[in-house]
Design a protein around this motif. Structure first.
Motif: not given
Length: 817
Positions: A113-120, A128-142, A166-171
């Motif tokens: 259950d890697l995603y449960a751990a990723a949520r924590t 700022e670390a979160r923002a980088s993952l959010t921007a990365y997510r937006a780039g893939i989806n764009a 973002e959780l896909d990256s952390l998982a």
């Protein structure tokens, strides 16, 4: 997975070969547009994606988060199928597209259950670390929103990619950590092997047993707990063989050299991580240029930052520390209530999580009934998930404690901060956030400093070292904390002027904490040290070319001792003496053209079976255990083999030169079977037994390496040299019909030289930048990589440029001229 895809081959294989030509020329094969302009949602300013003649991307924007958007867009352009496959692996959803053959693997990933751990983890990251993952997510989806065609894998399997999160990256970062954690397999192997070994043999094979740990079992009792261990070890071996995740001594080479020892005064870093081979590579070379961000090197597909590389001030590389960060526990069940387990003097309720796994019907899907989803119920303890639940074995639960599953893992933030670090102090400050996997980090900076820091959460145990599965209900089996960051091993500007890390032991006996009992054999570290020392002792400076040559060095440091034993053994037949003569005059170089290397490797493989195999034969009815126990001895190093056969050592064989267990008889029997093997593989002429003729690096594609008629197009094979203990490492699997197939080795090579005036940065990926088989960059680095060549970052020429501009609020994405 193999059975399903072989069924595809019967009807689809020939069509795929013909379609490859058609799609590649008329449909475009799902290749992305690399030139021109596009307006996109999600950026605040212009983003330029420039690619050179090898497809290496440089992302530039005035805003750092827009750079992270850009690398997300570039990853999606070049590696969209890889992103989808990685996500499904982490989620435990491969069976939805690959069928029932991946069902057990999916069940195992659901138990973790890697995603449960990723949520924590997400909650623990700095903004700022979160923002980088959010921007990365937006780039893939764009990119997915703008793309009009998909890579062929999607079309064949009839699926579309889902939006990235973002959780896909952390998982995925946790799957990477899983590939570097072998402790669970080592614990099971030790416990299964124990009943077959005397104390002397156990020590010779595994090192001094840990007698301070709580005793869990005196031997392999025939109960559900041992069945669970068999299943877990078997699944782990399947992960290694099919998906190249994990393995014995998974690690890397890295070393740093002070400018005092080099011809140009630069301090140098050399790094080549060792991981499972695949196509496309796990790594993606990129440069990231923003407002404050100026990093380049190796990114992992799925994450937006440079993992190993440099910025304007420092460079960093890494190797696996081999730290023991996993423990298995036999849980005690309440006889009156099977939903309770014993912990801290009381019965506690299991936490229950239920998962549903959808399974794709066999081919042809349209003619099959839809399969009923598989239900998996996973119990969780305070220590971690009950990993045996993946196999439906419930009477004796086996749980896992692993640092990567502990809540609030901020490892991503550590790498994010490394991209901005400016010196030794901020380098240390960044790695304070690192948890998993435990890594050795090597460091150089533009002032000429060199350094080393071990980083990651390494548990401190109440008792013992966790070398075998423990009693979960025993108070002395718990973790009491982690090694304090300030106490982790480190070095800065040592007097000798260099630091070497090759998964070898990093501390001596005076170190107050336990780190590992699973260090890699020291042969690679010894060889690197030998090559550096030889230059220093001759008074010659090290050159950049010296460092490059070291990374592709194929000399086995430990071969000489084993060769001496073969040379001194009396032979009985002419063929034995002929093979002996080849090896006797050999210099230990595992070069691709060497017949002696073929004889040595095949003889040493057979020697392991002759020396240890008879001792690990399970009783009738437990043949599976015999197969699993091969892991205890087939990976034994050449140095350990030499120890076992050394005069005066009678632990494994006798030295009376008579009897079936005499060392001489074992050496000759192993040589006879090796000669027979090589006769079948390469003919009867020993001079024609070149190592590269029977030894190939195999870059497997998932899933089409398992489809006979598609394999030729997607998979790449290269004749090569090297061995399991050479700097240019090659861990192999032996196939009766194919010979030695390398499935594990260097996953990139990188050399960075820093001075106050300039920087040298050279690198190479083993396959190519693109994961699309129709791209010229799918495999355009393969031959260069195996020839020991490098690309120079400072001599890049832009071939393609794509400009992304921000769309007006409320407008859709659109291309522009």
């Amino acid at each position: 997975m193999r059975n399903l895809l072989l069924r595809f081959a019967a009807l689809f294989g020939l069509l795929l070969a013909a379609a490859a030509v058609y799609f590649g020329s008329t449909w475009g094969g799902g290749l992305p547009a690399l030139r021109g302009g596009l307006t996109v949602q999600g950026i605040g300013g212009e983003v330029r994606i420039r690619r050179d003649q090898y497809g290496i991307a440089q992302i530039a924007s005035p805003h750092d988060n827009d750079v992270f958007f850009g690398i997300g867009y570039a990853h999606a352009q070049d590696r969209l199928w890889q992103l989808e496959l990685q996500r499904r692996l982490a989620q435990g959803r491969l069976s939805e597209v690959l069928g029932r053959d991946t069902l057990r693997l999916d069940a195992q990933m659901r138990t973790l259950d890697l995603y449960a751990a990723a949520r924590t983890d997400w909650e623990a990251l700095a903004p700022e670390a979160r923002a980088s993952l959010t921007a990365y997510r937006a780039g893939i989806n764009a990119f997915m929103a703008a793309s009009t065609s998909l890579p062929i894998e999607f079309n064949v399997l009839g699926i579309r990619p889902e939006p990235w999160t973002e959780l896909d990256s952390l998982a995925w970062s946790k799957v990477f950590a899983l590939s570097l954690a072998n402790n669970m397999g080592s614990e099971i192997t030790r416990l299964l092997a124990k009943p077959y070994l005397t104390e002397a043999r156990e020590t010779a094979l595994f090192g001094t047993p840990d007698r301070s740990s709580p005793v869990t079992a005196s031997g392999p009792e025939r109960n559900d707990g041992m069945a669970a261990l068999h299943a877990l070890l078997g699944q782990k071996q399947q992960l290694e063989q099919q998906l190249q995740i994990g393995g014995q001594f998974v690690g890397s080479n890295a070393w740093v050299v002070s400018g005092k020892l080099t011809d140009d005064g630069r301090a140098y870093l050399a790094n080549d991580p060792h991981l499972g081979l695949q196509i496309p590579s796990l790594w993606y070379i990129a440069g990231l240029q923003g407002d404050h961000l100026h990093a380049s090197g190796m990114t992992i597909v799925g994450l937006p930052v440079v993992i190993f590389g440099r910025n304007q001030d420092i460079a960093w590389g890494g190797t696996n520390m081999m730290a023991d960060v996993q423990d298995l526990y036999f849980e005690r069940i309440n006889p009156a209530n099977p939903r309770q387990y014993w912990h801290d003097g009381a019965w506690r309720e299991f936490a229950i999580r239920r998962h549903e796994i959808r399974v794709r019907p066999d081919f042809p899907v349209a003619l099959r009934e839809e399969l009923k989803p598989v239900q998996v119920e996973v119990r969780h303890t305070v220590r971690g998930p009950v990993v045996s639940d993946a196999f439906g074995l419930s009477d004796q639960p086996v749980s896992l404690r692993w640092t990567a599953l502990d809540p609030g893992d901020t490892s991503y933030e550590a790498f994010y901060r490394l991209n901005y670090a400016t010196g030794w102090h901020s380098f240390n400050a960044a790695l304070r956030h690192h948890a998993a996997p435990a890594l050795n980090f090597l460091y150089v900076d533009k002032q000429g400093n060199i350094g080393y820091l071990g980083a990651g959460k390494i548990p401190v145990r109440a008792a013992g070292q966790g070398q075998v599965p423990l009693d979960g209900g025993a108070g002395d089996s718990r973790w009491t904390g982690y090694i304090p960051f300030e106490a982790l091993p480190r070095s800065f500007n040592p007097d000798k002027g260099y630091i070497v890390s090759a998964n070898n032991r990093v501390v001596d006996d005076s170190y107050p904490y336990f780190i590992s009992s699973d260090w890699a054999p020291p042969a690679r570290a010894n060889r690197i040290d030998q090559l550096i020392k030889s230059k220093v002792q001759q008074g010659k400076p090290l050159t950049q070319r010296d460092l490059e040559s070291m990374q592709i060095d194929t000399v086995s440091f430990d071969a000489a001792r084993l060769v001496a034993i073969l040379r001194s053994t009396p032979m009985a037949t002419e063929r034995q003496r002929q093979a002996q003569a080849h090896v006797a005059r050999w210099d230990g170089n595992m070069a691709a053209g060497s017949p002696a290397a073929s004889i040595f490797m095949t003889w040493s493989r057979r020697l392991r079976t002759e020396l240890y195999g008879e001792l690990f034969k399970a009783p009738l009815g437990r043949e599976r255990e015999t197969d699993l126990l091969k892991g205890a001895y087939m990976g034994i190093s050449h140095g350990r083999l030499a120890d076992a056969l050394a005069p005066g050592n009678a632990v494994w064989c006798t030295h009376d030169r008579t009897g079936p267990r005499s060392c001489d008889a074992i050496v000759r029997r192993a040589l006879d079977t090796a000669i027979a093997d090589l006769d079948k593989l390469a003919g009867s002429d020993m001079d024609g037994w070149a190592w590269g003729k029977i030894h190939h690096a195999v870059y497997a594609h998932r899933p089409f390496s398992d489809v006979k008629f598609a394999k030729w197009l997607f998979e790449k094979r290269v004749a090569r040299g090297g061995g399991p203990d050479t700097v240019d490492v090659s861990n192999t699997a032996f196939r009766e019909a194919e010979g030695y197939e390398q499935t594990f080795g260097a996953s990139f090579r990188q050399i960075i030289g820093f001075s106050a005036r300039d920087v040298v940065h050279r690198y190479i990926n083993p396959t190519g930048q693109s994961g699309n088989v129709f791209s010229t960059h799918y495999d355009d680095m393969v031959q260069s990589f195996h020839a020991g060549q490098y690309l120079d970052e400072t001599r890049r020429a832009t071939v393609d440029e794509l400009v992304l501009t921000p769309a007006r609020p409320g407008s859709a994405q659109s291309p522009r001229e």
